[in-house]
Design an enzyme around this catalytic site. Structure first.
Site, mmCIF file in Angstrom:
data_model
loop_
_atom_site.group_PDB
_atom_site.id
_atom_site.type_symbol
_atom_site.label_atom_id
_atom_site.label_comp_id
_atom_site.label_asym_id
_atom_site.label_seq_id
_atom_site.Cartn_x
_atom_site.Cartn_y
_atom_site.Cartn_z
ATOM 1 N N GLY A 34 -12.581 33.812 -75.361
ATOM 2 C CA GLY A 34 -12.158 33.763 -76.751
ATOM 3 C C GLY A 34 -10.446 34.318 -76.646
ATOM 4 O O GLY A 34 -9.886 34.950 -77.335
ATOM 5 N N ALA A 35 -10.059 34.043 -75.491
ATOM 6 C CA ALA A 35 -8.638 34.851 -74.735
ATOM 7 C C ALA A 35 -7.420 33.945 -75.532
ATOM 8 O O ALA A 35 -6.264 34.521 -75.237
ATOM 9 C CB ALA A 35 -8.803 34.577 -73.328
ATOM 10 N N ALA A 36 -7.779 32.873 -76.234
ATOM 11 C CA ALA A 36 -6.371 32.417 -76.860
ATOM 12 C C ALA A 36 -6.327 33.149 -78.136
ATOM 13 O O ALA A 36 -5.391 32.847 -78.788
ATOM 14 C CB ALA A 36 -6.718 30.868 -77.063
ATOM 15 N N GLY A 37 -7.458 33.784 -78.821
ATOM 16 C CA GLY A 37 -7.255 34.362 -79.862
ATOM 17 C C GLY A 37 -6.255 35.730 -80.012
ATOM 18 O O GLY A 37 -5.799 35.903 -78.750
ATOM 19 N N GLU A 38 -5.906 36.235 -81.133
ATOM 20 C CA GLU A 38 -5.242 37.592 -81.268
ATOM 21 C C GLU A 38 -5.760 38.474 -80.481
ATOM 22 O O GLU A 38 -4.952 39.328 -79.661
ATOM 23 C CB GLU A 38 -5.243 37.788 -82.689
ATOM 24 N N ARG A 108 -12.675 38.262 -90.058
ATOM 25 C CA ARG A 108 -13.053 38.231 -91.476
ATOM 26 C C ARG A 108 -11.856 38.270 -92.285
ATOM 27 O O ARG A 108 -10.639 38.651 -91.890
ATOM 28 C CB ARG A 108 -13.801 39.143 -91.904
ATOM 29 N N ARG A 114 -18.112 42.679 -92.588
ATOM 30 C CA ARG A 114 -18.278 41.908 -91.159
ATOM 31 C C ARG A 114 -19.767 41.284 -91.631
ATOM 32 O O ARG A 114 -19.843 40.299 -90.726
ATOM 33 C CB ARG A 114 -18.474 43.056 -90.089
ATOM 34 N N ASN A 121 -20.192 33.249 -86.742
ATOM 35 C CA ASN A 121 -19.908 33.619 -85.349
ATOM 36 C C ASN A 121 -21.149 33.631 -84.468
ATOM 37 O O ASN A 121 -20.969 33.636 -83.325
ATOM 38 C CB ASN A 121 -19.366 35.077 -85.372
ATOM 39 N N HIS A 204 -20.885 49.584 -86.305
ATOM 40 C CA HIS A 204 -19.457 49.356 -86.615
ATOM 41 C C HIS A 204 -19.335 48.751 -87.981
ATOM 42 O O HIS A 204 -19.576 47.387 -87.839
ATOM 43 C CB HIS A 204 -19.073 48.711 -85.314
#
Ligand SMILES: NC(=O)c1ccc[n+]([C@@H]2O[C@H](COP(=O)([O-])OP(=O)(O)OC[C@H]3O[C@@H](n4cnc5c(N)ncnc54)[C@H](O)[C@@H]3O)[C@@H](O)[C@H]2O)c1
Ligand SMILES: O=C(O)C[C@H](O)C(=O)O
Length: 347
Positions: A34-38, A108, A114, A121, A204
């Site tokens: 998921g390394a292209a995400g923020e 979200r 969540r 997800n 969490h």
């Protein structure tokens, strides 16, 4: 390989390098999914600066990850970055890694909890669990994708089904709750958060995170009960407040990346043979639920000791007692979601 003694004797005379921390080490390899995400890209930027990591692998469904890796490789030092995009590359992106961190899928929006994100997800977690089972069942495997409270039980049930569940090596990433608890206490006390330690237990989410401000250390720093209760409310609401302040564009990304990196740094140290303490959500039966977050001791082969018997105030005990039924429900929801997804796929 030179010993650190030899290096520290000779190197400073040759060039101005501090070799005090030189540690001969194995090649630690980290994969971020998921390394292209923020969140993922910010975590990658921080891990790229970790000199103990020898190879950094970035995966995303989105080809933007190729550009992110290309740019990260312009940073001097740190591990070389390799990028992989698209389903067929997922196995290659993880197969030789010591640590795989899942930060992919959908954040979200205002108004969502969540818990409501599981449908969006879980499929991504399922795909990664399948890949881990096929290509790499020895790595430490950390899931930051929300809802962590349910997706860790979901991943556990899947890995069990695939015949490769190792409870010592599967983690939910909850260190942001620890970072926030320290930051809020520091702002009240007027000290640096780096000088404070606050154990945080539970899960969490707004209803399950329980900072134990009564255990704040060092002991010269104290909060009264009222301050502790106020800060607890702030910590629990912090993620939701960030979502609201960002007006639906994204959830927390920056402090979260910092906290995920702090967790990764600890796990890398563990992989290198040290015993570390870090906050995470793991299998832990000591508080009346199968999964529980808290300060956890980790070594080279994973979890050495989960939290148990932490002292707490009456109010903290009350919050914990309220959180356990919620957490149990979220755990069951995650476990049952395996069947739900399989039925949905059969239709
Ligand atoms: N545990 C925590 O402390 C914490 C904190 C913040 C965010 N999160 C979670 O992290 C996740 C990502 O948040 P974000 O803000 O980076 O979102 P984002 O929308 O910016 O990025 C998500 C990325 O995931 C990629 N993606 C989607 N499905 C994928 C898959 N199956 N495999 C690989 N990549 C995939 C997308 O292409 C995108 O690049 C969310 O679930 C969010 O709730 C967790
Ligand atoms: O709040 C979210 O959805 C993201 C994350 O879990 C957080 O605590 O910031």
């Amino acid at each position: 390989m030179y010993s650190s003694k030899i290096l520290s004797t000779f190197l400073p005379k040759l060039c101005k390098i501090n070799v005090g921390t030189y540690v001969p080490q194995r090649n630690v390899q980290v994969s971020i999914i998921g390394a292209a995400g923020e969140v993922g890209a910010n975590v990658a930027l921080l891990v790229k600066q970790n000199l103990k990591v020898k190879k950094l692998q970035l995966y995303d469904d989105n080809e933007k990850v190729i550009g992110i890796g290309y740019e990260l490789n312009h940073i001097s030092g740190g591990p070389p970055v390799f990028t992989y995009a698209g389903d067929s590359c997922l196995g290659t992106a993880i197969q030789l890694s010591d640590l795989v961190v899942m930060v992919a899928r959908i954040p979200r929006k205002p108004g969502n909890t969540r818990y409501q994100m599981i449908g969006a997800n879980a499929p991504g977690v399922l795909r990664l669990c399948r890949a881990m089972a096929d290509k790499n069942n020895h790595a430490l495997f950390a899931i930051a994708t929300n809802p962590v409270n349910s997706l860790l039980p979901f991943a556990t049930a899947l890995m069990f089904k695939y015949g490769c569940y190792n409870p010592f090596k599967l983690f939910g990433v909850t260190n942001i709750d620890s970072a926030r608890s320290r930051a809020y206490a520091a702002s009240v006390l007027g000290v640096s958060a780096r000088d404070l330690y606050v154990p945080v237990i539970g899960g969490h989410s707004d209803e399950t995170t329980v900072p134990l401000y009564s255990n704040l250390t060092p002991s010269q720093f104290q909060l009264d009960a009222c301050q502790g209760e106020t800060l607890t409310r702030l910590v629990r609401k912090a993620g939701t407040e960030v979502v609201n302040h960002k007006d639906g564009t994204e959830s927390a990304t920056l402090a979260v990346a910092w906290a995920i990196n702090e967790f990764i740094e600890a796990l890398v140290d563990a992989i290198l043979g040290n015993e570390v303490m870090v906050h995470c959500y793991t299998a832990n039966p000591h508080y009346g639920t199968r999964f529980f977050s808290g300060p956890t001791k980790i070594g080279q082969d994973g979890i050495i000791q989960t939290s148990r018997d932490l002292p707490m105030s009456d109010h903290e005990n009350y919050l914990l007692n309220c959180s356990i039924p919620v957490l149990n429900q979220e755990v069951i929801h995650g476990e049952e979601f395996v069947q739900y997804i399989e039925n949905a796929r059969r239709k």
